[in-house]
Enzyme design. Structure first.
Site, PDB file in Angstrom:
ATOM      1  N   CYS A 176      -2.557  66.411 -41.150  1.00 35.81           N
ATOM      2  CA  CYS A 176      -3.835  66.980 -40.710  1.00 35.81           C
ATOM      3  C   CYS A 176      -4.969  66.561 -41.648  1.00 35.81           C
ATOM      4  O   CYS A 176      -5.021  66.988 -42.810  1.00 35.81           O
ATOM      5  CB  CYS A 176      -3.719  68.503 -40.658  1.00 35.81           C
ATOM      6  SG  CYS A 176      -5.271  69.361 -40.399  1.00 35.81           S
ATOM      7  N   CYS A 223      -7.224  69.414 -42.935  1.00 31.40           N
ATOM      8  CA  CYS A 223      -6.512  70.230 -43.922  1.00 31.40           C
ATOM      9  C   CYS A 223      -6.675  69.653 -45.323  1.00 31.40           C
ATOM     10  O   CYS A 223      -6.779  70.383 -46.309  1.00 31.40           O
ATOM     11  CB  CYS A 223      -5.018  70.304 -43.581  1.00 31.40           C
ATOM     12  SG  CYS A 223      -4.646  71.079 -41.986  1.00 31.40           S
TER      13      CYS A 223
END
Length: 297
Positions: free
Chosen positions: A31, A34
């Site tokens: 991600c 993230c």
């Protein structure tokens, strides 16, 4: 920062959040957002110096936990307090927005300092050191003036020590809202009793009651004098004599004052394991039952 799995979720998230808020960050190695949010959260955890715990959960590895929280996209952050989610956000917010989120939900440094002073004051009281307890409570009130529970303890201790003038000064900032907050109202009734009983003649009151058991004004004045002397159970016994004869006398002054005495007598709650109920003081429990029996009869 703590990495969370199913093995430590109970202890390091649910149980830990009972004492310190836990910010759970659901992320995954693939991600991109993230990777930008993670360093921001770690930086803020260090900067906030113990005001919250950062718990990171790899949503790929811990799909069951992610499912429990209904995670649909990542990054997702959930703030846990007392084992329950209280707020959260999705997406890689910029540092300023994350900081605003934290400041909205976390106790301030002043609140934490005041809580520490309050804890130390209670420890001092248990050890019989009223001077230290009074100093700690005074500092706690000055640090976090909005904490009504700490102010209650401070004013209560001043009154217990016979320093009613100092108590009135400490109580003045909250006097306007006392009628709407029961514990503050209880302090007000204690101070009213002290003022009302300055020139009380217990002998004359006893004679008036002996002549007329329904002389509720005399009984109430006697109860106030007993409150001023901190003879709590005797005061409640006198108030019960009114309640047994007229529950609603004088806008329920007897019942309201009786409840105030129970509030004043209530000792600090002792810490117990999660899910357990703190033990109740036997004297307070007895007088609560007596009140219920009279009021409900």
């Amino acid at each position: 920062m703590i990495d969370i799995t199913a093995a430590n979720f109970e202890i390091d998230v649910l149980q830990a959040s009972a004492t310190t808020p836990v910010l759970v960050d659901f992320w995954a190695p693939w991600c991109g957002p993230c990777k930008s949010l993670g360093p921001v959260l770690e930086k803020l955890e260090a900067e906030y110096a113990g005001r919250f715990i950062l718990a990171k959960i790899n949503s790929d590895d811990e799909q069951q936990i992610a499912g429990m929280f209904g995670v649909r996209s990542i990054p997702t952050c959930v703030l846990m307090v007392n084992g329950q989610p209280v707020d959260g956000f999705m997406g890689a917010l910029p540092e300023g927005q994350v900081r605003a989120f934290l400041d909205k939900n976390l106790p301030s440094p002043e609140q934490l300092e005041a809580e520490q002073e309050e804890d130390e004051a209670q420890q001092a009281l248990e050890a019989g050191d009223t001077d230290t307890a009074l100093e700690k409570l005074q500092h706690a009130v000055a640090t976090d003036p909005a904490n009504d529970d700490t102010r209650f303890d401070y004013v209560k201790l001043l009154l217990q020590l016979g320093r009613s003038d100092d108590a009135k000064v400490a109580f003045a900032p909250v006097i306007a809202k006392a009628a709407a907050i029961r514990r503050l109202d209880s302090l007000q009734r204690w101070m009213d009793a002290i003022d009302a009983s300055e020139n009380a003649d217990l002998g004359a009151l006893d004679a008036a009651i002996a002549a007329n058991k329904r002389d509720f004004a005399a009984r109430f004045a006697r109860a106030q004098a007993l409150i001023a002397q901190q003879q709590w159970t005797d005061a409640m016994d006198e108030l019960l004599e009114i309640l047994m004869r007229d529950k609603s006398w004088n806008d329920e002054q007897a019942r309201k004052t009786y409840i105030a005495v129970l509030d004043i007598m209530e000792p600090p709650k002792v810490a117990v394991a999660e899910g357990q109920i703190p033990p109740e003081d036997p004297v307070i429990a007895t007088y609560r039952r007596r009140l219920s029996s009279v009021v409900l009869s």
